[in-house]
Scaffold this active site. Structure first.
Site, PDB file in Angstrom:
ATOM      1  N   CYS A 150      30.342  21.168  -7.195  1.00 45.19           N
ATOM      2  CA  CYS A 150      31.714  21.050  -7.708  1.00 45.19           C
ATOM      3  C   CYS A 150      32.435  19.861  -7.084  1.00 45.19           C
ATOM      4  O   CYS A 150      33.624  19.947  -6.754  1.00 45.19           O
ATOM      5  CB  CYS A 150      32.515  22.342  -7.483  1.00 45.19           C
ATOM      6  SG  CYS A 150      31.824  23.721  -8.375  1.00 45.19           S
ATOM      7  N   ALA A 151      31.710  18.786  -6.878  1.00 49.90           N
ATOM      8  CA  ALA A 151      32.305  17.564  -6.324  1.00 49.90           C
ATOM      9  C   ALA A 151      31.676  16.377  -7.042  1.00 49.90           C
ATOM     10  O   ALA A 151      31.045  15.520  -6.419  1.00 49.90           O
ATOM     11  CB  ALA A 151      32.077  17.490  -4.824  1.00 49.90           C
TER      12      ALA A 151
END
Lengths: 124, 415
Positions: free
Chosen positions: B372-373
């Site tokens: 999630c980056a």
């Protein structure tokens, strides 16, 4: 066991994928993204005069499961008609792979199928 | 720090003694003390808070407020600066909406304008952000037609503080930065950014989700105006999180989630709000979760975050050394000194998903993917990595098991 998941034929397809190329002339072209890792895959199909798949190819990088799945799917769809392609379902992909796919790897196993489905959706 | 005795506090490890749990950055395990505290609420004094005029109701309210006080103490804040949420993502989203709902003059006394956020305002954040931090800001920028600027990385993959100096200007109203990266463990110099932000008249938001309970966190030392984190990455239960907001700001801010428990007066047309932090906790909160988080904080305090960080630093040093010896290994991790205990890596010829799956079969829990980056992964130049993260209950033998699992994966893929 991992030996079961990473069977020799899966690893063979991963190392030496079949039909990994783009088609300049195609009838169906679709793409898919594996949301868990960001891997992208494109699937191309060209029909012959009788309306059967003459060529199926894919492009993209990914894990052994998604790459082997795509490679096997290009072989599997050869000779199929458009309506046969539309009848393909996730279960066919799991049977084709012949290994147990855990829920966490479903996105990997179905990446090429989703790319093909995306192409069929846009195909008139 | 006796790891064997610490492990005994966690029922998970009695259940899975052979398991090398290296995925605490995704979620940590739960000590018995936390389970007991929540169980006690459900079995002995379950009732709603701030309402019941009977003994159990008072007990529940008291325990809930005690948990708030514990959490406040843990991050150097005052209890009235702590809002309970459902997690870091909820905190981040709610904060953005709270800012939008608030008056500009309340937050920036020197400035004019009815609403906090105007089109010409700029937001500055970093490429290291988790999507929970990045996307609410991105959406805010889109709603307002404002610029969202990203602090890039230097060649050594650190945050580019020199670039931050020029990106943060007088037009900047919000600066947001992650304290500890969930990909590389990198502990950022948030104070440095906060000082720049404050010098330009901007507010500083800190995403401390991977930091609280792992390294010492103090809102004043960091210069944070707002700071948020989740309970479940610091031994607490899932579904509980925290939003810290500086008292003088919070007192003048409007809620963004409306309902019971937050009102002072209600008329046909409109309502007025009660005092903070209750103003920001509409509806029945996660009472058991808050009590569990309070117990987690008290458990962590018996060991001490400095001690925990010293331990995970040692594990990081060990992991960097052992992983570094594996051929085809590429490591994405901050140096141990400024690492919160997280090491990402890729191995030539093996996709992170395949690596994590084979590791799982070898009883080693890893995480694989973009974590999630997405912007950070792009800046690091990889689509995905495998990630090992360390916490107080891990040992060097967990890392040995990881090394063996990687070798096993290499053997399978080399066939």
């Amino acid at each position: 066991m991992d030996e079961e998941l990473y069977k020799e034929n899966i690893l063979d397809h991963y190392r030496n994928p079949h039909n990994k190329d783009a088609l300049d002339v195609y009838d169906v072209r679709g793409g898919g993204v594996n949301q868990t890792c960001g891997d992208e895959l494109e699937f191309f199909v060209k029909f012959d005069e009788e309306g059967k798949v003459a060529q199926a190819t894919f492009l993209g990088s990914g894990c052994a499961i998604s790459q082997a799945g795509a490679s096997m799917l290009t072989d599997k769809v050869k000779g199929m008609t458009l309506s046969e392609l539309k009848l393909l379902a996730p279960g066919d992909i799991y049977s084709m792979l012949g290994i147990h796919i855990s829920p966490g790897r479903a996105n990997c196993a179905l990446l090429s199928y989703r790319a093909l489905s995306d192409g069929l959706k846009h195909h008139e | 720090m006796n790891i064997e005795s610490i492990k005994k506090d966690f029922p998970f490890f009695a259940e899975h003694p052979r398991f090398a749990y290296l995925d605490s950055a995704a979620t940590s395990q739960t000590p018995q003390a936390v389970l007991d505290a929540m169980q006690e609420y459900y079995t002995s004094f379950r009732s709603n808070i701030h309402r019941g005029l009977y003994q159990m109701g008072e007990e529940a309210s008291e325990r809930y407020e005690n948990a708030r006080a514990s959490v406040a103490r843990f991050v150097g804040a005052q209890p009235e600066e702590i809002i309970f949420t459902s997690g870091a993502t909820a905190s981040s989203n709610m904060l953005v909406r709270m800012l939008e709902e608030s008056k500009r003059t309340d937050l920036f006394p020197a400035q004019k304008g009815p609403t906090f956020f105007k089109e010409e305002d700029e937001i500055v954040t970093t490429v290291m952000e988790h999507h929970a931090s990045l996307i609410p800001l991105q959406e805010l920028a889109k709603r307002k037609g404002s610029a969202l600027k990203l602090i890039p990385l230097t060649e050594t993959q650190m945050l580019d503080y020199a670039a931050a100096e020029s990106l943060i200007t007088e037009k900047t109203t919000i600066v947001a930065c992650v304290l500890a990266s969930n990909v590389t463990g990198s502990v950022n110099d948030v104070r440095r950014l906060a000082d720049i932000a404050h010098a330009r008249g901007a507010l500083m938001i800190v995403d401390a989700t991977e930091a609280v309970g792992h390294i010492a966190v103090d809102v004043n030392t960091l210069g944070a105006d707002f700071l948020y984190f989740s309970g479940h990455k610091m031994l607490g239960p899932t579904g509980i999180g925290v939003l810290y907001a500086r008292k003088d700001l919070l007192e003048n801010m409007n809620p963004s989630i409306f309902g019971g428990g937050i009102v002072e007066k209600v008329s046909e047309e409109s309502s007025t709000w009660t005092t903070s932090p209750k103003r920001f906790e509409a509806g029945t909160p996660n009472i058991a979760g808050a009590i569990g988080l309070g117990a987690a904080v008290e458990y962590l305090e018996t060991i001490g975050t400095e001690t925990i960080h010293a331990h995970t630093r040692e594990l990081t040093v060990y992991a960097l050394e052992k992983l570094g010896q594996i051929p085809g290994m590429h490591i994405f991790a901050a140096v141990a000194e400024t690492n919160a205990g997280i090491v990402s890596f890729t191995v030539d010829g093996i996709h992170p998903h395949d690596l994590a799956q084979i590791a799982g079969k070898e009883h080693v829990a890893l995480r694989a993917g973009h974590h999630c980056a997405a912007l950070y992964m792009r800046a690091l130049g990889v689509p995905a990595t495998a990630r090992a993260s360390f916490y107080l209950y891990n040992t060097t033998s967990d890392i040995d098991a990881l090394v063996e699992a990687i070798k096993k994966a290499q053997a399978i893929f080399a066939k």
